[in-house]
Design a protein around this motif. Structure first.
Motif, PDB file in Angstrom:
ATOM      1  N   THR A 172       0.883 -15.659  -8.348  1.00  0.00           N
ATOM      2  CA  THR A 172       2.175 -15.070  -7.624  1.00  0.00           C
ATOM      3  C   THR A 172       2.517 -16.629  -6.852  1.00  0.00           C
ATOM      4  O   THR A 172       1.798 -17.911  -6.903  1.00  0.00           O
ATOM      5  CB  THR A 172       1.821 -14.406  -6.523  1.00  0.00           C
ATOM      6  N   ALA A 198       0.084  -7.785 -10.383  1.00  0.00           N
ATOM      7  CA  ALA A 198      -0.834  -8.220  -9.248  1.00  0.00           C
ATOM      8  C   ALA A 198      -0.025  -8.073  -7.970  1.00  0.00           C
ATOM      9  O   ALA A 198      -0.753  -7.698  -7.123  1.00  0.00           O
ATOM     10  CB  ALA A 198      -0.824  -9.746  -9.746  1.00  0.00           C
ATOM     11  N   VAL A 199       1.314  -8.476  -8.005  1.00  0.00           N
ATOM     12  CA  VAL A 199       2.122  -8.179  -6.766  1.00  0.00           C
ATOM     13  C   VAL A 199       2.215  -6.873  -6.357  1.00  0.00           C
ATOM     14  O   VAL A 199       1.881  -6.549  -5.018  1.00  0.00           O
ATOM     15  CB  VAL A 199       3.594  -8.706  -6.894  1.00  0.00           C
ATOM     16  N   ALA A 252      -6.278 -10.037   2.491  1.00  0.00           N
ATOM     17  CA  ALA A 252      -6.601 -10.348   1.024  1.00  0.00           C
ATOM     18  C   ALA A 252      -6.114 -11.649   0.587  1.00  0.00           C
ATOM     19  O   ALA A 252      -5.049 -12.085   0.911  1.00  0.00           O
ATOM     20  CB  ALA A 252      -6.248  -9.265   0.110  1.00  0.00           C
ATOM     21  N   THR A 290      -3.978 -14.184  -1.488  1.00  0.00           N
ATOM     22  CA  THR A 290      -2.979 -14.144  -2.438  1.00  0.00           C
ATOM     23  C   THR A 290      -3.264 -13.870  -3.790  1.00  0.00           C
ATOM     24  O   THR A 290      -4.138 -14.586  -4.320  1.00  0.00           O
ATOM     25  CB  THR A 290      -2.075 -15.248  -2.431  1.00  0.00           C
ATOM     26  N   PRO A 291      -2.668 -13.073  -4.594  1.00  0.00           N
ATOM     27  CA  PRO A 291      -3.129 -12.686  -6.148  1.00  0.00           C
ATOM     28  C   PRO A 291      -2.916 -13.772  -7.054  1.00  0.00           C
ATOM     29  O   PRO A 291      -1.687 -14.557  -6.595  1.00  0.00           O
ATOM     30  CB  PRO A 291      -2.277 -11.794  -6.506  1.00  0.00           C
ATOM     31  N   LEU A 332       5.151 -12.897  -0.788  1.00  0.00           N
ATOM     32  CA  LEU A 332       4.276 -13.026  -2.079  1.00  0.00           C
ATOM     33  C   LEU A 332       5.228 -13.729  -3.055  1.00  0.00           C
ATOM     34  O   LEU A 332       4.494 -14.272  -3.815  1.00  0.00           O
ATOM     35  CB  LEU A 332       3.884 -11.639  -2.649  1.00  0.00           C
ATOM     36  N   ARG A 345       0.110  -4.268  -6.829  1.00  0.00           N
ATOM     37  CA  ARG A 345      -1.214  -3.938  -6.696  1.00  0.00           C
ATOM     38  C   ARG A 345      -1.578  -4.452  -5.110  1.00  0.00           C
ATOM     39  O   ARG A 345      -1.973  -3.672  -4.448  1.00  0.00           O
ATOM     40  CB  ARG A 345      -2.254  -4.554  -7.483  1.00  0.00           C
ATOM     41  N   GLU A 346      -1.266  -5.591  -4.932  1.00  0.00           N
ATOM     42  CA  GLU A 346      -1.395  -6.144  -3.434  1.00  0.00           C
ATOM     43  C   GLU A 346      -0.545  -5.399  -2.535  1.00  0.00           C
ATOM     44  O   GLU A 346      -1.213  -5.324  -1.305  1.00  0.00           O
ATOM     45  CB  GLU A 346      -1.086  -7.708  -3.832  1.00  0.00           C
ATOM     46  N   LEU A 361       1.900 -10.704   5.938  1.00  0.00           N
ATOM     47  CA  LEU A 361       0.874 -10.645   4.935  1.00  0.00           C
ATOM     48  C   LEU A 361      -0.353 -11.362   5.403  1.00  0.00           C
ATOM     49  O   LEU A 361      -1.529 -10.895   5.422  1.00  0.00           O
ATOM     50  CB  LEU A 361       1.181 -11.326   3.646  1.00  0.00           C
ATOM     51  N   GLN A 388      -2.007  -2.032  -1.841  1.00  0.00           N
ATOM     52  CA  GLN A 388      -3.243  -1.965  -1.044  1.00  0.00           C
ATOM     53  C   GLN A 388      -3.007  -2.296   0.396  1.00  0.00           C
ATOM     54  O   GLN A 388      -3.506  -1.642   1.504  1.00  0.00           O
ATOM     55  CB  GLN A 388      -4.115  -3.108  -1.732  1.00  0.00           C
ATOM     56  N   ARG A 389      -2.029  -2.900   0.753  1.00  0.00           N
ATOM     57  CA  ARG A 389      -1.611  -3.267   2.132  1.00  0.00           C
ATOM     58  C   ARG A 389      -0.967  -2.182   2.846  1.00  0.00           C
ATOM     59  O   ARG A 389      -1.116  -2.103   4.177  1.00  0.00           O
ATOM     60  CB  ARG A 389      -0.844  -4.636   2.245  1.00  0.00           C
TER      61      ARG A 389
END
Length: 151
Positions: free
Chosen positions: A50, A102-103, A44, A46-47, A58, A105-106, A30, A109-110
């Motif tokens: 998490t 949140a995880v 990005a 970290t949300p 994550l 979504r993260e 990440l 995106q990646r």
């Protein structure tokens, strides 16, 4: 890919799926440390909410992922992946609920995947991957998981 050959039905793990698995299990993937796995964008943050650790992904690595599943009421499923018996499946929506928005979504995106496709692929892949990472029913340390992704 070595360790992960035949870990998923069909035998092929796509690059986006490897990035997703790395995001969950290996934090270094990440952080952009692995250039080939990192998307061509700045990492990005970290949300919030998490439990990321330096090299544990994550959720704090494999142990953190299994804890999330247990906390969400899927301990029997997670235990079947670690144990030596038959791996139980997990529904994509149940996995999404356990991991949290949140995880998901993260990771989406990646990887460039939509969230539902991501959850579908992870729910298919995780039982076999976790099983391969825990051949003796023991959860490896984060650096051992990380080395599996580098092979």
């Amino acid at each position: 890919m070595g360790l992960f050959d035949n870990a998923v039905p069909g035998g092929n793990i796509t690059k986006p799926l490897m990035i997703a698995l790395g995001a969950l299990l290996v934090g270094k993937m990440l952080s952009g440390r692995s250039e080939e796995a990192a998307a061509p964008q700045a990492p990005a943050p970290t949300p919030a909410g998490t439990d990321a650790s330096a090299d544990g992904g994550l959720l704090g690595g494999l142990g953190g992922l299994l804890d999330k599943l247990k906390d969400a009421g899927h301990g029997n499923v997670a235990d079947s992946w670690v144990g030596t018996g038959q791996n139980q499946s997990i529904n994509a929506n149940d996995l999404g609920s356990a991991l949290g928005p949140a995880v998901i979504r993260e990771i989406a995106q990646r990887t460039g995947m939509n969230e539902q496709e991501l959850l579908q692929q992870l729910s298919t892949a995780l039982p076999g991957i976790v099983d391969k990472l825990t051949p003796n029913g023991q959860i490896p340390q984060n650096h051992q998981v990380a080395s599996a992704f580098n092979s």
